[in-house]
Enzyme design. Structure first.
Site, PDB file in Angstrom:
ATOM      1  N   GLY A   1      43.205-131.519 -28.777  1.00  0.00           N
ATOM      2  CA  GLY A   1      43.907-131.678 -27.564  1.00  0.00           C
ATOM      3  C   GLY A   1      44.948-132.973 -26.954  1.00  0.00           C
ATOM      4  O   GLY A   1      45.326-133.113 -28.085  1.00  0.00           O
TER       5      GLY A   1
ATOM      6  N   LYS B   1      46.106-135.068 -25.946  1.00  0.00           N
ATOM      7  CA  LYS B   1      45.144-136.293 -25.632  1.00  0.00           C
ATOM      8  C   LYS B   1      46.077-137.000 -27.049  1.00  0.00           C
ATOM      9  O   LYS B   1      46.671-138.377 -27.314  1.00  0.00           O
ATOM     10  CB  LYS B   1      43.739-136.877 -25.964  1.00  0.00           C
ATOM     11  CG  LYS B   1      43.627-138.297 -26.147  1.00  0.00           C
ATOM     12  CD  LYS B   1      42.931-139.418 -25.120  1.00  0.00           C
ATOM     13  CE  LYS B   1      43.556-140.401 -25.670  1.00  0.00           C
ATOM     14  NZ  LYS B   1      42.855-140.706 -26.626  1.00  0.00           N
ATOM     15  N   ASP B   2      45.437-136.503 -28.169  1.00  0.00           N
ATOM     16  CA  ASP B   2      46.271-137.060 -29.760  1.00  0.00           C
ATOM     17  C   ASP B   2      47.257-136.102 -29.937  1.00  0.00           C
ATOM     18  O   ASP B   2      47.663-134.941 -30.596  1.00  0.00           O
ATOM     19  CB  ASP B   2      45.286-136.445 -30.662  1.00  0.00           C
ATOM     20  CG  ASP B   2      43.356-137.969 -30.616  1.00  0.00           C
ATOM     21  OD1 ASP B   2      43.977-139.300 -30.791  1.00  0.00           O
ATOM     22  OD2 ASP B   2      42.836-136.861 -29.908  1.00  0.00           O
TER      23      ASP B   2
ATOM     24  N   HIS C   1      36.081-133.632 -24.829  1.00  0.00           N
ATOM     25  CA  HIS C   1      34.974-132.341 -26.210  1.00  0.00           C
ATOM     26  C   HIS C   1      34.692-130.834 -25.753  1.00  0.00           C
ATOM     27  O   HIS C   1      35.090-130.019 -26.091  1.00  0.00           O
ATOM     28  CB  HIS C   1      34.473-133.584 -27.129  1.00  0.00           C
ATOM     29  CG  HIS C   1      34.431-134.288 -27.757  1.00  0.00           C
ATOM     30  ND1 HIS C   1      34.145-135.551 -27.544  1.00  0.00           N
ATOM     31  CD2 HIS C   1      35.711-134.323 -28.714  1.00  0.00           C
ATOM     32  CE1 HIS C   1      34.874-136.562 -28.294  1.00  0.00           C
ATOM     33  NE2 HIS C   1      35.659-136.078 -29.083  1.00  0.00           N
TER      34      HIS C   1
ATOM     35  N   ALA D   1      32.811-135.204 -22.354  1.00  0.00           N
ATOM     36  CA  ALA D   1      33.657-134.179 -21.181  1.00  0.00           C
ATOM     37  C   ALA D   1      35.084-133.494 -22.006  1.00  0.00           C
ATOM     38  O   ALA D   1      35.131-132.394 -21.621  1.00  0.00           O
ATOM     39  CB  ALA D   1      33.723-134.456 -19.784  1.00  0.00           C
TER      40      ALA D   1
HETATM   41  P1  AMP Z   1      37.947-136.842 -32.134  1.00  0.00           P
HETATM   42  O1  AMP Z   1      37.099-137.447 -31.941  1.00  0.00           O
HETATM   43  O2  AMP Z   1      38.224-138.626 -30.884  1.00  0.00           O
HETATM   44  O3  AMP Z   1      38.858-136.993 -33.208  1.00  0.00           O
HETATM   45  O4  AMP Z   1      38.580-135.928 -30.986  1.00  0.00           O
HETATM   46  C1  AMP Z   1      38.756-134.822 -31.656  1.00  0.00           C
HETATM   47  C2  AMP Z   1      39.316-133.455 -30.230  1.00  0.00           C
HETATM   48  O5  AMP Z   1      38.881-134.212 -29.005  1.00  0.00           O
HETATM   49  C3  AMP Z   1      40.737-133.858 -30.581  1.00  0.00           C
HETATM   50  O6  AMP Z   1      41.293-133.240 -30.165  1.00  0.00           O
HETATM   51  C4  AMP Z   1      40.726-134.675 -29.372  1.00  0.00           C
HETATM   52  O7  AMP Z   1      42.467-134.132 -29.070  1.00  0.00           O
HETATM   53  C5  AMP Z   1      40.338-133.860 -28.400  1.00  0.00           C
HETATM   54  N1  AMP Z   1      39.546-135.224 -27.009  1.00  0.00           N
HETATM   55  C6  AMP Z   1      39.597-136.903 -27.271  1.00  0.00           C
HETATM   56  N2  AMP Z   1      39.972-136.611 -26.037  1.00  0.00           N
HETATM   57  C7  AMP Z   1      40.281-136.063 -24.800  1.00  0.00           C
HETATM   58  C8  AMP Z   1      40.571-135.760 -23.217  1.00  0.00           C
HETATM   59  N3  AMP Z   1      40.167-136.798 -23.224  1.00  0.00           N
HETATM   60  N4  AMP Z   1      40.744-134.671 -22.831  1.00  0.00           N
HETATM   61  C9  AMP Z   1      40.707-133.814 -24.146  1.00  0.00           C
HETATM   62  N5  AMP Z   1      40.779-133.476 -25.539  1.00  0.00           N
HETATM   63  C10 AMP Z   1      40.012-134.852 -26.124  1.00  0.00           C
END
Ligand code: AMP
Length: 251
Positions: A145, A147-148, A35, A33
């Site tokens: 996000g 988050k990162d 993403h 959710a």
């Molecule tokens: P990732 O697949 O982990 O590389 O994440 C892809 C994008 O989704 C990145 O910009 C992350 O920061 C964002 N993202 C991951 N988890 C979350 C979350 N819980 N809330 C909001 N964005 C997120």
């Protein structure tokens, strides 16, 4: 949903979408959710929604983390279809690294701190792959996000430094009801670890010192890489067994 899998398909996509507002959400798949919240925002603010799924080998420090990273492509495609995403970019290794990893982007400040200190090479690898993905899609808007948080800061800095005509939009962290930030790595936690994990965001939010938070986490069975206050945020990275969790909250 159209699939783009190589450079020639991406160049044709770019030719066919000139003048349109293109929203882009890069991911490593195993979509949740969090993403979906980025994708929904991108859909609202643009004419065309593009998502990429690519598990980038150069941003993993440990081969085992790369190997065990959850890959759920069919499930991800179904979610993207339901969100009415227009294009899914699914590049292969050869498309992403025709240089055999010999060209890398280097940032010398933010990428050396916190995550950069504990995961050497991770943020440089991330920046390099994000630049490649932005070149394949040429979006007008790209969504990342909070988050990162260091990733978001670095991508904004890169876009400014390299004069890329792209707006980078930071999106709030989506959390489970118990406060744990949604993450693809959460699925690798045991039930007991998943329960324990909620202590991490709870402590980050408490109005006590970084030192006390660290001591408290260690006492409760976490291994702590860092808890630190920077950029108007309180950021942390901890381990539960083999699984590393990161999070941050506004100070
Ligand atoms: P990732 O697949 O982990 O590389 O994440 C892809 C994008 O989704 C990145 O910009 C992350 O920061 C964002 N993202 C991951 N988890 C979350 C979350 N819980 N809330 C909001 N964005 C997120």
């Amino acid at each position: 949903m159209n699939i783009l899998s190589n450079t020639s398909e991406c160049w044709a996509f770019q030719q066919s979408t000139i003048g349109k507002k293109i929203g882009f959400v890069p991911t490593m798949g195993n979509l949740h959710a969090g993403h979906a919240s980025l994708i929904e925002r991108s859909k609202q603010e643009n004419d065309i929604a593009v998502v990429s799924i690519y598990v980038n080998p150069t941003q993993f420090n440990q081969q085992s983390d790369f190997q065990h990273y959850p890959r759920t492509l069919e499930q991800d495609k179904a979610l993207l279809e339901s969100l009415k995403v227009d294009y899914l970019l699914l590049p292969d290794e050869q498309t992403m690294y025709p240089d055999n990893y010999q060209v890398q982007l280097l940032e010398t400040e933010i990428s050396r701190e916190l995550e950069g200190e504990y995961r050497p090479g991770h943020l440089g690898g991330m920046l390099t792959v994000v630049l490649k993905l932005l070149n394949l899609v040429r979006p007008t808007h790209a969504y990342f996000g909070e988050k990162d948080y260091q990733q978001l800061l670095l991508v904004k800095k890169m876009v400014q430094a390299l004069l890329l005509p792209i707006q980078i939009i930071g999106c709030e962290t989506l959390r489970a009801e118990d406060g744990l930030a949604l993450s693809s790595r959460n699925s690798r936690l045991t039930d007991a670890q998943r329960k324990q994990a909620t202590i991490f965001p709870e402590l980050l939010r408490q109005n006590i010192s970084v030192k006390l938070i660290t001591e408290n986490l260690i006492r409760q069975g976490f291994k702590v890489d860092y808890i630190s206050e920077k950029w108007g945020r309180r950021l942390g990275a901890v381990w539960l067994g083999e699984i590393r969790l990161i999070d941050n909250v506004p100070v």
